[in-house]
Write a protein that holds these residues in place. Structure first.
Motif, PDB file in Angstrom:
ATOM      1  N   THR A 375       0.690  -1.182   0.041  1.00 29.30           N
ATOM      2  CA  THR A 375      -0.097   0.161   0.063  1.00 29.30           C
ATOM      3  C   THR A 375       0.886   1.228  -0.036  1.00 29.30           C
ATOM      4  N   ASP A 376       0.377   2.243  -0.238  1.00 34.22           N
ATOM      5  CA  ASP A 376       0.833   3.783  -0.292  1.00 34.22           C
ATOM      6  C   ASP A 376       2.036   3.602  -1.381  1.00 34.22           C
ATOM      7  N   LEU A 377       1.849   2.979  -2.313  1.00 36.32           N
ATOM      8  CA  LEU A 377       2.831   2.808  -3.441  1.00 36.32           C
ATOM      9  C   LEU A 377       2.854   3.977  -4.402  1.00 36.32           C
ATOM     10  N   SER A 378       4.048   4.065  -4.925  1.00 33.33           N
ATOM     11  CA  SER A 378       4.377   5.450  -5.846  1.00 33.33           C
ATOM     12  C   SER A 378       3.910   4.684  -7.312  1.00 33.33           C
ATOM     13  N   TYR A 379       3.907   5.885  -8.250  1.00 30.90           N
ATOM     14  CA  TYR A 379       3.515   5.561  -9.558  1.00 30.90           C
ATOM     15  C   TYR A 379       4.961   6.124 -10.375  1.00 30.90           C
ATOM     16  N   PRO A 380       5.851   5.457 -10.493  1.00 30.36           N
ATOM     17  CA  PRO A 380       7.072   5.736 -10.966  1.00 30.36           C
ATOM     18  C   PRO A 380       7.024   6.053 -12.325  1.00 30.36           C
ATOM     19  N   VAL A 381       7.528   7.247 -12.800  1.00 27.03           N
ATOM     20  CA  VAL A 381       7.683   7.627 -14.431  1.00 27.03           C
ATOM     21  C   VAL A 381       8.868   8.650 -14.207  1.00 27.03           C
ATOM     22  N   ARG A 382       9.673   8.289 -15.640  1.00 27.90           N
ATOM     23  CA  ARG A 382      10.634   9.288 -15.829  1.00 27.90           C
ATOM     24  C   ARG A 382      10.429   9.611 -17.395  1.00 27.90           C
ATOM     25  N   ALA A 383      10.653  10.576 -17.606  1.00 22.24           N
ATOM     26  CA  ALA A 383      10.507  11.426 -19.058  1.00 22.24           C
ATOM     27  C   ALA A 383      11.572  12.253 -19.569  1.00 22.24           C
ATOM     28  N   ILE A 384      11.708  12.402 -20.803  1.00 14.91           N
ATOM     29  CA  ILE A 384      12.605  13.589 -21.233  1.00 14.91           C
ATOM     30  C   ILE A 384      11.781  14.316 -22.546  1.00 14.91           C
ATOM     31  N   ARG A 385      12.113  15.503 -22.308  1.00 15.08           N
ATOM     32  CA  ARG A 385      11.244  16.470 -23.360  1.00 15.08           C
ATOM     33  C   ARG A 385      12.283  17.297 -24.050  1.00 15.08           C
ATOM     34  N   ASN A 386      12.251  17.306 -25.378  1.00 13.38           N
ATOM     35  CA  ASN A 386      13.110  18.249 -26.231  1.00 13.38           C
ATOM     36  C   ASN A 386      12.142  19.078 -27.255  1.00 13.38           C
ATOM     37  N   LYS A 387      12.746  19.725 -27.777  1.00 10.19           N
ATOM     38  CA  LYS A 387      11.833  20.508 -28.811  1.00 10.19           C
ATOM     39  C   LYS A 387      10.750  20.097 -29.593  1.00 10.19           C
ATOM     40  N   GLU A 388      11.069  18.959 -30.083  1.00 10.16           N
ATOM     41  CA  GLU A 388      10.220  18.133 -30.836  1.00 10.16           C
ATOM     42  C   GLU A 388       9.211  16.938 -29.947  1.00 10.16           C
ATOM     43  N   PHE A 389       9.942  16.184 -29.221  1.00  5.95           N
ATOM     44  CA  PHE A 389       9.167  15.153 -28.634  1.00  5.95           C
ATOM     45  C   PHE A 389       8.978  15.334 -27.023  1.00  5.95           C
ATOM     46  N   LEU A 390       8.244  14.126 -26.730  1.00  6.67           N
ATOM     47  CA  LEU A 390       8.061  14.149 -25.200  1.00  6.67           C
ATOM     48  C   LEU A 390       8.103  12.384 -25.045  1.00  6.67           C
ATOM     49  N   TYR A 391       9.050  11.863 -24.788  1.00  2.27           N
ATOM     50  CA  TYR A 391       9.124  10.367 -24.272  1.00  2.27           C
ATOM     51  C   TYR A 391       8.885  10.300 -22.799  1.00  2.27           C
ATOM     52  N   VAL A 392       7.793   9.197 -22.472  1.00  3.91           N
ATOM     53  CA  VAL A 392       7.587   8.961 -21.128  1.00  3.91           C
ATOM     54  C   VAL A 392       7.707   7.379 -21.049  1.00  3.91           C
ATOM     55  N   HIS A 393       8.292   7.111 -19.783  1.00  2.00           N
ATOM     56  CA  HIS A 393       8.472   5.757 -19.433  1.00  2.00           C
ATOM     57  C   HIS A 393       7.778   5.469 -18.063  1.00  2.00           C
ATOM     58  N   ASN A 394       6.372   4.700 -18.141  1.00  2.00           N
ATOM     59  CA  ASN A 394       5.657   4.427 -17.123  1.00  2.00           C
ATOM     60  C   ASN A 394       6.162   3.003 -16.463  1.00  2.00           C
ATOM     61  N   ILE A 395       7.123   3.120 -15.509  1.00  2.00           N
ATOM     62  CA  ILE A 395       8.054   2.090 -14.855  1.00  2.00           C
ATOM     63  C   ILE A 395       7.055   1.065 -14.286  1.00  2.00           C
ATOM     64  N   LYS A 396       6.187   1.159 -14.021  1.00  2.00           N
ATOM     65  CA  LYS A 396       5.139   0.341 -13.396  1.00  2.00           C
ATOM     66  C   LYS A 396       3.657   0.519 -13.797  1.00  2.00           C
ATOM     67  N   PRO A 397       3.550   0.211 -15.160  1.00  2.00           N
ATOM     68  CA  PRO A 397       2.391   0.358 -15.746  1.00  2.00           C
ATOM     69  C   PRO A 397       1.025  -0.485 -15.037  1.00  2.00           C
ATOM     70  N   GLU A 398       1.447  -1.539 -14.329  1.00  2.00           N
ATOM     71  CA  GLU A 398       0.288  -2.190 -13.762  1.00  2.00           C
ATOM     72  C   GLU A 398      -0.408  -1.492 -12.759  1.00  2.00           C
ATOM     73  N   ARG A 399       0.358  -0.551 -12.355  1.00  2.00           N
ATOM     74  CA  ARG A 399      -0.419   0.292 -11.208  1.00  2.00           C
ATOM     75  C   ARG A 399      -1.283   1.400 -11.879  1.00  2.00           C
ATOM     76  N   TRP A 400      -2.302   1.719 -10.858  1.00  2.00           N
ATOM     77  CA  TRP A 400      -3.251   2.963 -11.340  1.00  2.00           C
ATOM     78  C   TRP A 400      -2.605   4.241 -11.196  1.00  2.00           C
ATOM     79  N   PRO A 401      -2.255   5.040 -12.276  1.00  2.00           N
ATOM     80  CA  PRO A 401      -1.439   6.277 -12.192  1.00  2.00           C
ATOM     81  C   PRO A 401      -2.066   7.413 -11.553  1.00  2.00           C
TER      82      PRO A 401
END
Length: 523
Positions: A375-401
């Protein structure tokens, strides 16, 4: 007779020499004085930060239905950053990045929302006071929510004694400008100041339909495409607009106080917000409106008026900037990079070619997320944003965001918009609006920010973008490893293990309760 003429000539020449020497001495003294003022006089620092105001909610960034004349005037006479980001889109972690000059994942417990702030970290107000003689303080909301050890909030000594009746029920009674004036009245003569002007607006809750007390009309609201366009959402946006405008009013009052005291000429003013508006899919979420923040800089005589800066800057860059402005080297803990050279430049557009992207992330925000791992779990995400793109890695996609549905999606503030979306059923024609805000997400997301600024069309599964996706992920992970991110080093579970010091959730009843004092560390 001849002797008398020579004597007169000598006296005349002596007078000319004395006059020339006197003028030269005076000119040298004046030049020395000007040099001292320009190069060595420590500037004052005034940092305005809103609580939950989106970048697009200001006239300087294109808003038509929210009026922010005071802030817009400073933007016109200063510099507007078009690519400023908050590193982690929630109050406590975003403000922690501002105060320490570190990236969120480098802050241990303070990576999370409602944490206990580790004692090992230094805060720029404290450093400016100790090392450069600055008089420091804050009004309104400083760092928080969470617990810290020490006499003062990390933002500095508190100035919050003055109150006034607000125009709407949802607005704080804090008389921010009066408290700022109180701070200045206590400032020792000759000392520079550093002040954190943190308003509570436009944080919820709002007075429902407060917009009806103004001249606003439902047709005025600008509804993002990830919401249904109806009266409920429009009214909610207009109530929000009232509170953004209140922030602008406080900025205007503070600037007037500076002018009256003759302090405007030597004060660096930064205006921002900790993250986007308290609406679904924005606050606390790794989408553009959640982490893309306003950043306006005004510094009379230093920042050339009307500049627009496209360099990517991040909240960890603010603390080292203030250190350099004060004439100090950034503290050794600070991993952000000062933007002072950007402020002093006479150019617009991209100034430093190396500032072409930012890193973003999150761990645990609010409680209300649980599964077989605990319980009290995180929803870990890391992302990189440049001029053209946003890339997002949802590290634990099985959890509710946004948190589990049975507990009320607690990483989203209560609102009429939230109530409308969460009431939608799978067979409703608008159900896709619910899914965009609250449903589980795929592991990887990729958005073309030039064509899709609202992050509506995920390109991550498209074969033609596989190279782009992999390149961004590789770059992101390489930089995160260099920064010591526990998630990249196989130690990410530590973020789930850190205690939470806000309202805890009873996972049997679904009710929230305050953490007992016996479980809190001593301040």
């Amino acid at each position: 007779m001849k002797y008398k003429v020579y004597t007169q000539l000598f006296l005349y020449a002596s007078c000319l020499f004395i006059m020339a020497t006197s003028c030269a001495s005076k000119e040298k003294k004046e030049n020395t004085t000007n040099t001292t003022q320009t190069e060595y006089e420590q500037p004052n620092i005034l940092f305005f930060v809103a609580d939950d105001a989106s970048m697009k909610s200001f006239g300087a960034y294109g808003s038509k239905y929210i009026k922010t004349p005071a802030i817009d005037a400073l933007a016109k006479e200063g510099a507007t950053f078009t690519n400023a980001y908050n590193c982690n889109p929630k109050c406590a972690p975003a403000r922690a990045c501002l105060l320490t000059g570190k990236y969120s994942w480098q802050l241990k417990e303070a990576t999370n929302h409602n944490p206990y702030f580790p004692e090992e970290f230094k805060f720029y107000p404290e450093l400016l006071g100790q090392q450069a003689g600055y008089f420091t303080g804050f009004t309104g909301k400083g760092w928080g929510p969470g617990l810290y050890k020490g006499k003062h909030n990390p933002a500095g000594p508190e100035f919050n004694k003055h109150e006034k009746k607000p125009p709407f029920k949802g607005i704080s009674k804090n008389d921010y400008a009066a408290n700022f004036a109180d701070f200045l009245s206590q400032k020792p003569e000759g000392k520079p100041f550093c002040f954190w002007f943190g308003v509570f607006e436009p944080h919820r809750r709002y007075e429902l339909d407060s917009w009806k007390k103004t001249s606003k009309q439902l047709a005025d609201a600008d509804v993002p495409p990830f919401y249904p366009d109806n009266e409920t959402v429009r009214g909610d946006l207009l109530d929000y607009a009232n509170e953004v405008e209140w922030y602008d009013t406080q900025v205007g009052r503070a600037i007037k106080i500076l002018e009256e005291k003759g302090l405007l000429y030597n004060t660096l003013i930064l205006i921002s917000s900790d993250h986007g508006m308290p609406f679904p899919r924005v606050k606390g979420q790794i989408y553009e409106e959640g982490f893309h923040v306003p950043l306006i800089a005004y510094w009379k005589g230093v920042i050339q008026p009307g500049r627009s800066i496209d360099d990517f800057v991040n909240f960890p860059d603010i603390a080292p900037t203030f250190m350099e402005v004060a004439g100090l080297k950034p503290h050794e803990q600070m991993t952000g990079n000062s933007i002072l050279e950007l402020l002093k430049s006479d150019k617009s557009g991209q100034i430093d070619a190396s500032r072409d992207h930012v890193l973003l992330g999150k761990e645990r925000h609010d409680v209300g997320r649980a599964d077989d791992e605990g319980t009290d779990l995180s929803y870990p995400v890391r992302a990189i944003r440049n001029k053209e793109f946003l890339y997002v890695h949802n590290i634990k996609p099985e959890r509710w965001p946004v948190g589990n549905p049975e507990y009320g999606y607690l990483n989203c503030d209560g609102s009429p918009t939230k109530e409308y979306l969460t009431a939608l059923k799978p067979d409703d024609k608008e159900y896709h609006f619910y899914e965009m805000s609250f449903a589980k997400r795929v592991e990887e997301e990729l958005y073309n920010m030039q064509n899709d600024p609202h992050c509506m069309n995920n390109l991550a599964l498209s074969p033609e973008y596989s190279d782009v996706k992999q390149k961004l992920r590789t770059q992101m992970e390489k930089e995160l490893i260099a920064q010591g991110d526990p998630r990249m080093l196989g130690k990410g579970n530590v973020f789930d293990e850190y205690p939470y010091f806000g309202k805890r959730l009873n996972y049997k009843t679904g009710e929230r309760y305050l953490v007992p004092d016996s479980e809190k560390p001593n301040k």
